[in-house]
Design an enzyme around this catalytic site. Sequence first.
Site, mmCIF file in Angstrom:
data_model
loop_
_atom_site.group_PDB
_atom_site.id
_atom_site.type_symbol
_atom_site.label_atom_id
_atom_site.label_comp_id
_atom_site.label_asym_id
_atom_site.label_seq_id
_atom_site.Cartn_x
_atom_site.Cartn_y
_atom_site.Cartn_z
ATOM 1 N N TYR A 277 12.803 -0.852 -2.284
ATOM 2 C CA TYR A 277 12.349 -0.219 -1.040
ATOM 3 C C TYR A 277 13.441 -0.256 0.024
ATOM 4 C CZ TYR A 277 7.559 0.163 -2.739
ATOM 5 O OH TYR A 277 6.439 0.500 -3.445
ATOM 6 N N ALA B 235 2.955 3.508 -9.258
ATOM 7 C CA ALA B 235 3.239 2.153 -9.741
ATOM 8 C C ALA B 235 2.499 1.072 -8.943
ATOM 9 C CB ALA B 235 4.747 1.898 -9.719
ATOM 10 N N GLU B 236 2.580 1.138 -7.618
ATOM 11 C CA GLU B 236 1.912 0.103 -6.812
ATOM 12 C C GLU B 236 0.395 0.191 -6.979
ATOM 13 O OE1 GLU B 236 3.505 -2.243 -5.577
ATOM 14 O OE2 GLU B 236 5.410 -1.580 -4.733
ATOM 15 N N ALA B 237 -0.102 1.414 -7.101
ATOM 16 C CA ALA B 237 -1.545 1.586 -7.288
ATOM 17 C C ALA B 237 -1.989 0.979 -8.618
ATOM 18 C CB ALA B 237 -1.906 3.066 -7.229
#
Length: 528
Positions: free
Chosen positions: A113, A163-165
């Site tokens: 990030y 991906a984060e979900a």
Amino acid sequence: QDRPIKFSTEGATSQSYKQFIEALRERLRGGLIHDIPVLPDPTTLQERNRYITVELSNSDTESIEVGIDVTNAYVVAYRAGTQSYFLRDAPSSASDYLFTGTDQHSLPFYGTYGDLERWAHQSRQQIPLGLQALTHGISFFRSGGNDNEEKARTLIVIIQMVAEAARFRYISNRVRVSIQTGTAFQPDAAMISLENNWDNLSRGVQESVQDTFPNQVTLTNIRNEPVIVDSLSHPTVAVLALMLFVCNPPNANQSPLLIRSIVEKSKICSSRYEPTVRIGGRDGMCVDVYDNGYHNGNRIIMWKCKDRLEENQLWTLKSDKTIRSNGKCLTTYGYAPGSYVMIYDCTSAVAEATYWEIWDNGTIINPKSALVLSAESSSMGGTLTVQTNEYLMRQGWRTGNNTSPFVTSISGYSDLCMQAQGSNVWMADCDSNKKEQQWALYTDGSIRSVQNTNNCLTSKDHKQGSTILLMGCSNGWASQRWVFKNDGSIYSLYDDMVMDVKGSDPSLKQIILWPYTGKPNQIWLTLF
């Protein structure tokens, strides 16, 4: 390579997105550790099975593919038509197995990030997420545009929505609700803190000793206040849908099918951690050596947790299964129900009387007697005893230096929130400013209305279909002790049943006790 997992923005619904995320989680899942799904152990994975692809499309004619490394659920590359693009930190084998037969290019930025935000000239908090952002990103990638700033921004959108979900139920829920309501959203403080602490949470769970993380993890709630997580039984752990593989628990039964050489390479968690923590229990009080007296036989009591960490409320969870304060052992006086619990010199005490196991559900048991630590009295200063295990609220514990209740709203069926109404509880439109929707989750496993923390969510009877109401916590009953599980259920240990929105019909205004089915009317989420 397996076929790609597909999601189309065309005609997308919260249901089609939910199915996509569930399929992705299933494909990424390697096994279970502490009953929580975990990515594959890299040492058991052949390189050719290391990558999967996700196809994101806006229509039959406009689609892209994203390559994901299953060892960490990172996005490592994407393909648009005959061209593919690999992040700078993609593993060297990625280009051997992903998008072969395309023109492969290297992107100028890493997949972190920090780097993506620098290239995008925007932080995650500034970049809107939702169906519109995803649709736009797919079109931009498909058009082959060369703007690196836009590429980085698009990757930030895709990484979080895919991906984060997959990693966090909290994040998949945010996206699902935004699709349901047709509104974009920016990540809140809770979501960012989960993204930033995925590896720390995964490590805490896998290296936990006696239900306790070796190091606390500090999350943030939506009000930007810290939420300290240092125990497997902290309700926030239930938002993890997939963990990063860190290590196998030392006592994990290795499958005999695993080839010996692989097992030897595989990382086993260290068992050297001996955390020193408070032990919070009934009504949020702490396990305390009475009057700071460390003479043999002095009783152990419940007392309000002090503002500062003090010796007579600090306990070291030793690898020999003793629990020690100031070097002396938590010891049961006998092996019959009602025996009192005392502090005693570890070397002269009967060894079996000093051994305790802390279970993942917050039970502290003396294996020799099979009796559990219990706070029979609700008054401050009450002596602790061992009792028959009935999963009573007064037998629920949570270790950690922060024993304060976790205050949160709780969403469930149809994205409605649990709301207190007098002594009743039912589902209503979520409103984070409504006091009736704020719940304090205590160390003893109780769920209390912040409007009156003497009232606990209680199932009326121990039978299928019993209504869940608010009743006085002073009983310390089994019907007042709940566990937030990673499958989304809120589980009653004693009854082996879960909270259920009656008949999947919120207009009935009833939440009841029912056997677990996994249907949406039994799935809950703490909204921080």
